[in-house]
Design a protein around this motif. Structure first.
Motif, PDB file in Angstrom:
ATOM      1  N   HIS A  23       6.662 -38.584 -20.894  1.00 39.79           N
ATOM      2  CA  HIS A  23       5.492 -38.400 -19.896  1.00 39.79           C
ATOM      3  C   HIS A  23       5.020 -39.821 -19.781  1.00 39.79           C
ATOM      4  O   HIS A  23       3.984 -40.220 -18.902  1.00 39.79           O
ATOM      5  N   TYR A  24       5.058 -40.826 -20.447  1.00 38.73           N
ATOM      6  CA  TYR A  24       4.948 -42.249 -20.569  1.00 38.73           C
ATOM      7  C   TYR A  24       5.661 -42.867 -20.628  1.00 38.73           C
ATOM      8  O   TYR A  24       6.857 -42.938 -21.845  1.00 38.73           O
ATOM      9  N   TYR A  25       5.446 -43.865 -19.773  1.00 37.93           N
ATOM     10  CA  TYR A  25       6.223 -45.336 -20.555  1.00 37.93           C
ATOM     11  C   TYR A  25       6.031 -47.264 -20.511  1.00 37.93           C
ATOM     12  O   TYR A  25       4.391 -47.137 -19.451  1.00 37.93           O
ATOM     13  N   ILE A  26       5.995 -47.533 -21.393  1.00 40.95           N
ATOM     14  CA  ILE A  26       5.353 -49.367 -21.612  1.00 40.95           C
ATOM     15  C   ILE A  26       6.142 -50.287 -20.802  1.00 40.95           C
ATOM     16  O   ILE A  26       7.527 -50.164 -21.280  1.00 40.95           O
ATOM     17  N   TRP A  27       5.857 -51.102 -20.850  1.00 46.81           N
ATOM     18  CA  TRP A  27       6.297 -51.999 -20.341  1.00 46.81           C
ATOM     19  C   TRP A  27       5.152 -53.358 -21.093  1.00 46.81           C
ATOM     20  O   TRP A  27       4.167 -53.807 -21.235  1.00 46.81           O
ATOM     21  N   ASN A  28       6.521 -53.911 -21.769  1.00 49.84           N
ATOM     22  CA  ASN A  28       5.619 -55.023 -22.447  1.00 49.84           C
ATOM     23  C   ASN A  28       6.768 -56.282 -22.206  1.00 49.84           C
ATOM     24  O   ASN A  28       6.909 -56.502 -21.987  1.00 49.84           O
ATOM     25  N   LEU A  29       5.065 -57.442 -21.308  1.00 48.14           N
ATOM     26  CA  LEU A  29       4.869 -58.600 -21.396  1.00 48.14           C
ATOM     27  C   LEU A  29       4.560 -59.677 -22.955  1.00 48.14           C
ATOM     28  O   LEU A  29       4.889 -60.722 -21.796  1.00 48.14           O
ATOM     29  N   GLN A  71       4.293 -41.810  -9.373  1.00 50.39           N
ATOM     30  CA  GLN A  71       4.722 -40.510  -8.278  1.00 50.39           C
ATOM     31  C   GLN A  71       4.937 -38.827  -8.977  1.00 50.39           C
ATOM     32  O   GLN A  71       4.804 -38.123  -8.341  1.00 50.39           O
ATOM     33  N   HIS A  72       5.736 -39.512 -10.071  1.00 46.14           N
ATOM     34  CA  HIS A  72       5.871 -37.799  -9.943  1.00 46.14           C
ATOM     35  C   HIS A  72       4.870 -37.379 -11.382  1.00 46.14           C
ATOM     36  O   HIS A  72       4.442 -38.369 -12.094  1.00 46.14           O
ATOM     37  N   GLU A  73       4.627 -35.918 -10.913  1.00 43.81           N
ATOM     38  CA  GLU A  73       3.321 -35.654 -11.381  1.00 43.81           C
ATOM     39  C   GLU A  73       3.211 -35.369 -13.391  1.00 43.81           C
ATOM     40  O   GLU A  73       3.987 -35.556 -13.988  1.00 43.81           O
ATOM     41  N   MET A 295       6.189 -47.735  -0.758  1.00 47.92           N
ATOM     42  CA  MET A 295       5.787 -47.312  -1.979  1.00 47.92           C
ATOM     43  C   MET A 295       4.612 -46.748  -2.531  1.00 47.92           C
ATOM     44  O   MET A 295       4.061 -45.720  -2.279  1.00 47.92           O
ATOM     45  N   SER A 296       3.634 -47.681  -1.602  1.00 47.90           N
ATOM     46  CA  SER A 296       2.291 -47.624  -2.849  1.00 47.90           C
ATOM     47  C   SER A 296       1.548 -46.701  -1.307  1.00 47.90           C
ATOM     48  O   SER A 296       0.820 -46.357  -1.945  1.00 47.90           O
ATOM     49  N   LEU A 297       2.461 -46.944  -0.306  1.00 46.75           N
ATOM     50  CA  LEU A 297       0.914 -45.522   0.549  1.00 46.75           C
ATOM     51  C   LEU A 297       1.509 -43.798   0.303  1.00 46.75           C
ATOM     52  O   LEU A 297       0.507 -42.986   0.168  1.00 46.75           O
ATOM     53  N   ASN A 298       1.856 -43.749  -0.922  1.00 41.51           N
ATOM     54  CA  ASN A 298       2.435 -42.051  -1.181  1.00 41.51           C
ATOM     55  C   ASN A 298       1.836 -42.311  -2.198  1.00 41.51           C
ATOM     56  O   ASN A 298       2.275 -41.478  -3.035  1.00 41.51           O
ATOM     57  N   VAL A 299       1.091 -43.254  -3.243  1.00 37.22           N
ATOM     58  CA  VAL A 299       0.285 -43.147  -4.396  1.00 37.22           C
ATOM     59  C   VAL A 299      -0.551 -42.763  -4.950  1.00 37.22           C
ATOM     60  O   VAL A 299      -1.353 -42.989  -3.700  1.00 37.22           O
TER      61      VAL A 299
END
Length: 386
Positions: A23-29, A71-73, A295-299
């Motif tokens: 349930h985690y995801y990493i964005w490496n910049l 958006q996924h619980e 999409m940000s409206l439903n977050v």
């Protein structure tokens, strides 16, 4: 979280895997990769070497991916760069602005303060205060082709008597142009004549000095986006440059370029082709921004404090282990409190029974059955109250 260095990457990955699983995801910049398998391959790499900011389209694309993911619980998003400051701050500022509907400047102030970013690069500030402000205000982008004719430096760094520049222009795919043949004397201009170099989207200009020992000393760097170029020349003062050396107060750099139909060296068919490609690219940016805004409206955003936990690792490698011990002690205390509560409940019930038995013994025999029934009802009431 900060960049997972080799000395504690295993601890960080074990902690995230145990606590969040899939349930985690990493964005490496950052500009450096690491063993993604330790994180169950739940890592997305976005490396652009030499860039102060990730490309604009890439920033919006990452925001879209994060919005889809959370958006996924139960899902959480983790972002980091090398120092967990500049590039992360740019991305998180856009995300914050989209979700909380604040201005990009206000969002950047909030994020920079949270990350301890006190000295952002000049290119990063230009993206925030000029480019992203323009974009998020739904203003039009330049869709005409940009052809660079020359880059002019009005002087050389103060500490150099002789300047041998190693000049480069880069886009997201790599080096577009480089030159290192000139030798510039003090009080002379340095001019790079380009063969009508076509550029688009995010572009980095950087220059280094080649010493007699062939070492490279960084002189300046700046980053632009062609979607925000509406004139035929753009000027940078010394204070507009990243990691600049000491220049005279009147130092400047001019980029001279042609826009679209002004380029007389192209056939009409080429002009149309180049401008059409440019326009399609900027339409994609606008469409991606519109998607993110919808999409940000439903977050329903829930903030996590993983950064505070993991940040202790560089100075205290056993932080996660201590955290686990604390969690275990808390669980043990909770179990102990529950057991003690049950014992207390049983003691109260026994005391009530003893009191009722004393009352029964003190009354006559024809009332013993009534008192006994009353004892049973009192036990039920006490149990409910407790």
């Amino acid at each position: 979280m900060p960049f997972p260095k080799q000395e504690y990457i295993v601890q960080v990955s074990q902690y995230l895997n145990r606590k969040y699983g899939h349930h985690y995801y990493i964005w490496n910049l950052s500009e450096h990769d690491y063993t993604r398998e330790l994180f169950q391959n739940q890592v997305s790499m976005h490396s652009y070497i030499g860039f102060a900011c990730p490309p604009l389209y890439e920033l919006l694309l990452i925001c879209k991916c994060i919005l889809e993911w959370i958006q996924h619980e139960g899902n959480i998003a983790i972002v980091h760069c090398q120092q967990n400051k500049g590039r992360s701050a740019i991305l998180l500022s856009i995300f914050w602005s989209l979700v909380f509907k604040t201005s990009i400047q206000e969002s950047f102030y909030i994020i920079a303060k949270a990350l301890g970013l006190t000295s952002p690069l000049k290119s990063q500030l230009m993206y925030i205060h000029k480019y992203l402000t323009h974009l998020l205000s739904n203003e039009q982008l330049n869709t005409q082709t940009i052809k660079v004719k020359s880059v002019i430096l009005s002087g050389i760094p103060k500490q150099l008597e002789q300047f041998k520049p190693y000049f480069q222009i880069l886009d997201r795919r790599g080096i577009l142009y480089e030159e290192k043949s000139q030798v510039i004397q003090k009080d002379e201009q340095c001019i790079f004549i380009l063969p009508n170099l076509q550029i688009s989207n995010d572009i980095v200009f950087r220059c280094k000095h080649i010493t007699p020992e062939n070492d490279l000393i960084p002189i300046f760097r700046f980053q632009i986006h062609t979607g925000f170029l509406f004139k035929n020349i753009i000027r940078f003062q010394a204070g507009d440059l990243d990691f600049q050396q000491s220049f005279d107060d009147d130092f400047y750099i001019d980029i001279v370029y042609l826009r679209g139909h002004e380029n007389k060296n192209l056939h009409d068919s080429d002009k149309l082709n180049y401008d059409q490609q440019q326009q399609e690219g900027y339409q994609m940016i606008k469409q991606l921004l519109d998607t993110c805004q919808m999409m940000s409206l439903n977050v329903k955003l829930q903030l996590f404090q993983e950064n505070d936990i993991i940040n202790y690792l560089p100075e205290h490698p056993q932080a996660i282990q201590k955290l686990e011990q604390v969690e275990e002690v808390v669980e043990q205390n909770q179990r102990k409190d529950s057991f003690q509560e049950k014992e207390s409940q049983q003691v109260v019930q026994n005391q009530n029974l003893q009191q009722e038995e004393t009352l029964v013994q003190g009354n006559e025999g024809d009332q013993q059955q009534i008192e006994k029934d009353g004892d049973d009802n009192d036990d039920d009431d006490d149990e409910i109250i407790i």
